[in-house]
Scaffold this active site. Structure first.
Site, PDB file in Angstrom:
ATOM      1  N   ASP A  68       0.854  -1.181   0.000  1.00 18.52           N
ATOM      2  CA  ASP A  68       0.000   0.000   0.000  1.00 18.52           C
ATOM      3  C   ASP A  68       0.893   1.235   0.000  1.00 18.52           C
ATOM      4  O   ASP A  68       1.923   1.276   0.664  1.00 18.52           O
ATOM      5  CB  ASP A  68      -0.991  -0.004   1.169  1.00 18.52           C
ATOM      6  CG  ASP A  68      -0.351  -0.114   2.527  1.00 18.52           C
ATOM      7  OD1 ASP A  68      -0.146   0.935   3.167  1.00 18.52           O
ATOM      8  OD2 ASP A  68      -0.072  -1.245   2.977  1.00 18.52           O
ATOM      9  N   GLU A  98      -7.567   4.868  12.275  1.00 19.45           N
ATOM     10  CA  GLU A  98      -6.501   4.595  13.226  1.00 19.45           C
ATOM     11  C   GLU A  98      -6.320   5.795  14.143  1.00 19.45           C
ATOM     12  O   GLU A  98      -7.067   6.777  14.072  1.00 19.45           O
ATOM     13  CB  GLU A  98      -5.202   4.284  12.488  1.00 19.45           C
ATOM     14  CG  GLU A  98      -4.789   5.365  11.504  1.00 19.45           C
ATOM     15  CD  GLU A  98      -3.475   5.046  10.804  1.00 19.45           C
ATOM     16  OE1 GLU A  98      -2.425   5.311  11.422  1.00 19.45           O
ATOM     17  OE2 GLU A  98      -3.497   4.552   9.656  1.00 19.45           O
TER      18      GLU A  98
END
Length: 401
Positions: free
Chosen positions: A60, A151
């Site tokens: 990613d 997150e």
């Protein structure tokens, strides 16, 4: 995974390399979350870790990884990629087209992800912004469902100033809007400890949303509440590919199935979980019971605070282990106690509590009677273990995994 763009000079992956250790290391009270990115002596031999080497590999990337050489990346074995598209409702990755289209041009199956900023707008608005700037899903066999990267806030309250119920509602608003407009549920990228801290271990999304678990300690477990398996696992902040390193839970054929629609990944191989300060839940309860079985005096409350950490450190020193306060594979193997019919005590309570968590109708009374033995045998059969009613190392690992 990604430093928030609006608050950092550098976007994405390099920030995560620093933040991965900070967010996921032990004892960061400001974030209240656990392991990733720290190679402790007790975290390197997890049984499930070797399984990832045979899995389909990917990466990613974000704006911090400009001009990726996608042909070279594919030649090194990458099969899929997630590309950062947006953040909040004002930032777009200026390298998105090169990365997203370049990955597809090199034959990778790719998808886009959105970095959540619950502090700046609602979840629905951010889903719409994501969809307007690269986050759409197409049933073309080469597009992964969009992903929500949720997150800790690296520059303030780790839960972005939201209560647990408000955070759960924020995520639901994003998920529901994305699903309504694409027909797919987005993947959710998160860490188990952050999930516990900021959603209160909410379980609802595990029924519909694929899990992209971040855990750079060598094992994908523990998983956030609600999921019994994962679809993608971020394993490291750097490696053979640009950006973060990921593996897909399945074969290349399974990856193509996932791109087209619903896919049910296999359960993780059983492994000794990593349990440390800041975590809460049944694995912590089991650690506390087992510490009690070895003579520690502490409250069994399922919360890994300083008292539990001190007890773990004392136990590790007594056993000649690295005294880091983290219960990993080596510590687990010293901590467990083989128990059977007729035994009593804290270790039996630990077994009974785990059996209850796995659906058995047992009383946690510390007495290993016929009912507990029957429940152990039923559990062993369900896991393909020898159904002898004795809780030894293999049964323990399956119980706590």
């Amino acid at each position: 995974m990604r430093y928030p763009h609006a608050r950092s000079g550098a976007v994405g992956r390099a920030g995560w390399r620093v933040r991965g250790a900070a967010v996921l290391a032990a004892g960061l009270a400001a974030l209240g979350i656990g392991v990733h990115g720290v190679a402790h002596a007790d975290t390197t031999v997890a049984t499930g870790a070797a399984r990832s080497t045979a899995q389909v590999r990917g990466l990613d990337v974000s704006g911090h990884n400009p001009h990726v050489d996608w042909k070279a990346t594919a030649a090194k074995g990458a099969a899929f990629a997630y590309v950062k598209a947006t953040e909040g409702v004002s930032y777009t990755n200026s390298y998105f087209s090169q990365q997203y289209n370049g990955a597809a041009g090199a034959g990778l199956i790719r998808g886009a992800y959105h970095f959540a900023r619950p502090d700046v707008s609602g979840g629905r608005a951010q889903a719409d912004y994501f969809l307007a700037h690269g986050g759409k899903w197409k049933r073309d066999g080469k597009t992964l469902p969009g992903a929500l990267d949720i997150e800790a806030n690296a520059h303030g309250d780790s839960c972005w100033g939201l209560s647990r119920s408000a955070m759960t509602s924020w995520i639901a608003a994003f998920v529901n809007e994305y699903h309504a407009r694409t027909g797919r549920h987005p993947a959710i990228y998160t860490a188990a400890s952050w999930w516990a801290t900021c959603t209160g271990n909410y379980r609802g999304f595990g029924r519909t949303d694929p899990l992209w678990i971040v855990n750079q300690s060598g094992t994908p477990t523990p998983l956030p509440a609600g999921w019994n398996t994962y679809t993608v696992w971020q394993t490291a902040a750097s490696g053979a590919f640009p950006g973060d390193q990921d593996v897909f839970n399945g074969s290349l054929k399974d990856l193509k199935t996932f791109a087209l629609g619903d896919y049910t990944p296999p359960l993780p191989a059983p492994s000794w979980p990593l349990v440390q300060q800041g975590q809460a839940g049944r694995q912590v309860t089991t650690v506390q019971y087992l510490l009690g079985a070895h003579g520690a005096s502490l409250t069994v409350d399922g919360r890994f605070g300083t008292g539990t950490r001190d007890a773990v450190v004392s136990f590790q020193r007594a056993q000649g282990l690295t005294a880091d306060g983290i219960v990993g594979p080596k510590t687990w193997q010293h901590l467990i106690v083989t128990v059977r019919h007729g035994d009593t005590g804290a270790a039996v309570r630990a077994v009974q509590d785990e059996l209850k968590a796995h659906g058995a109708a047992v009383t946690v009374d510390g007495r290993f009677g016929a009912g507990t033995r029957d429940a152990v045998i039923t559990f062993q059969r369900s896991k393909g273990l020898t159904p002898d009613g004795i809780v030894g190392p293999s049964t323990w690992m399956n119980l706590v995994s």
